[in-house]
Scaffold this active site. Structure first.
Site, short mmCIF file in Angstrom:
data_model
loop_
_atom_site.label_atom_id
_atom_site.label_comp_id
_atom_site.label_asym_id
_atom_site.label_seq_id
_atom_site.Cartn_x
_atom_site.Cartn_y
_atom_site.Cartn_z
N GLY A 73 5.81 8.63 -5.49
CA GLY A 73 6.30 7.26 -5.66
C GLY A 73 7.81 7.10 -5.71
N GLY A 87 9.87 8.79 -3.41
CA GLY A 87 10.43 9.21 -2.12
C GLY A 87 10.99 10.62 -2.13
N ASP A 101 11.13 5.27 3.72
CA ASP A 101 11.61 6.25 2.74
C ASP A 101 12.80 7.05 3.26
OD1 ASP A 101 9.44 5.43 1.31
OD2 ASP A 101 8.77 7.45 0.77
N ALA A 137 13.67 12.40 0.53
CA ALA A 137 14.98 12.80 0.00
C ALA A 137 15.25 14.27 0.34
CB ALA A 137 15.02 12.59 -1.51
#
Ligand code: PMV
Length: 310
Positions: free
Chosen positions: A98, A100, A145, A104
């Site tokens: 939740g 991302g 994302d 990342a």
């Protein structure tokens, strides 16, 4: 040695509705993953993952992570047999569902390789590499994302129809404090998305109305963000949450978090992401309100992340 960063994200408006082509608003959060790439001798690569995590997350995602890295290498035309490399992942973004975390890490890895091996890539190509890497985790990621992970800030996102590009617009706002409350329950995105589809098919007229109502909320939210009208953003988040309840993706634990946040004075609170577990986002302008809400959540035995959007 090359270093690269990727931001985590939160969905502020439009989870689930985005699947059907309605716009969503997401933001990078201040937590980030850092990748360090180091040229070594030999003919392969290694990965050491020192990110903080929700217990069990990294083990569960290990295979997907290796697939993802392979895809990033392929996209970059990078062959570790010729350029052996050690990759280290760290940073303060908690690897969890939740936020991302996968996007990342993909952005951070692409950036670190770019720096260490002087690949000369601009952000746009880093974003494409991160999108390819996301496929290792998601199959068909929407692209929201990785875009938040690479560019940071707030993003207006609309999924393109099949074969069409997504619409992504960056929106400049004054950063504002939020609290993410964690139910501690890992939800299954594809399962919940499939349930929503079933419910929609059985209740077409009701869903048409819900989608129209959401469309108005998204437009108003964009306007409110542009005017830095935090109070209105908060009210619209509450309205968005009511629609998410109607489509059946909230749960008792999320309701408790939303209620706690609102009781403590959050200007808006809703579930964020998949729902039926996962996270709640509360808009809490100012350090003091943020702390008050986060502490109240922690007093109920749940974890709370203090961060910012924008
Ligand atoms: O739980 P998250 O943060 O991965 O968000 C899922 C968002 C959905 O709209 C439910 C699914 C999707 O693909 O957009």
């Amino acid at each position: 040695m090359g270093r690269g960063t990727g931001y985590g994200k939160t969905i502020v408006f439009g989870e689930h509705f985005v699947v059907y082509g309605l716009p969503a608003i997401a933001s990078a959060i201040t937590g980030s993953t850092v990748a360090v790439a180091r040229r070594v001798s030999g003919h392969s690569y290694s990965i050491e993952d020192k990110r903080p995590e929700t217990p069990g997350y990294k083990e569960k995602k290990k295979e997907q992570q290796l697939d993802s890295i392979k895809r990033i290498f392929e996209f970059l035309g990078f062959d570790p047999k010729e350029n052996a490399v050690e990759i280290l992942l760290e940073g303060n973004l908690v690897a969890a569902s939740g936020v991302g975390a996968s996007a990342a890490s993909c952005a951070a890895i692409a950036r670190a390789l770019n720096e260490e091996f002087s690949l000369g890539l601009e952000d746009e190509e880093i974003n494409k590499a991160a999108y390819e890497g996301e496929k290792g985790y998601h199959g068909t990621p929407s692209g929201i994302d990785n875009t938040a992970a690479v560019y940071g800030g707030l993003i207006w996102f609309k999924k393109g129809l099949p074969g069409k590009e997504n619409t992504i617009q960056r929106v400049k706002i004054e950063p504002v404090e939020i609290v993410l409350g964690n139910t501690g329950i890992t939800s299954n995105t594809s399962e919940v998305v499939a349930d929503v589809r079933k419910k929609k098919e059985a209740n077409e007229r009701e869903f048409d109305k819900i989608f129209r109502d959401y469309g108005k909320i998204a437009e108003s939210a964009l306007g409110a963000f542009r005017e830095n009208d935090v109070e209105s953003v908060g009210k619209l988040m509450n309205e968005n949450h009511s629609l998410l309840q109607k489509i059946g993706v909230s749960c008792k634990e999320l309701e408790e978090l939303v209620e706690t946040a609102r009781e403590q004075g959050a200007v808006g609170a809703k579930l964020t992401g998949t729902g039926r577990g996962g996270l709640m986002i509360a808009l809490t302008p100012g350090k003091e309100l943020q702390e008050k809400v986060a502490e109240a959540i922690e007093a109920t035995g749940k974890t709370a992340f203090r961060t910012k959007i924008g």
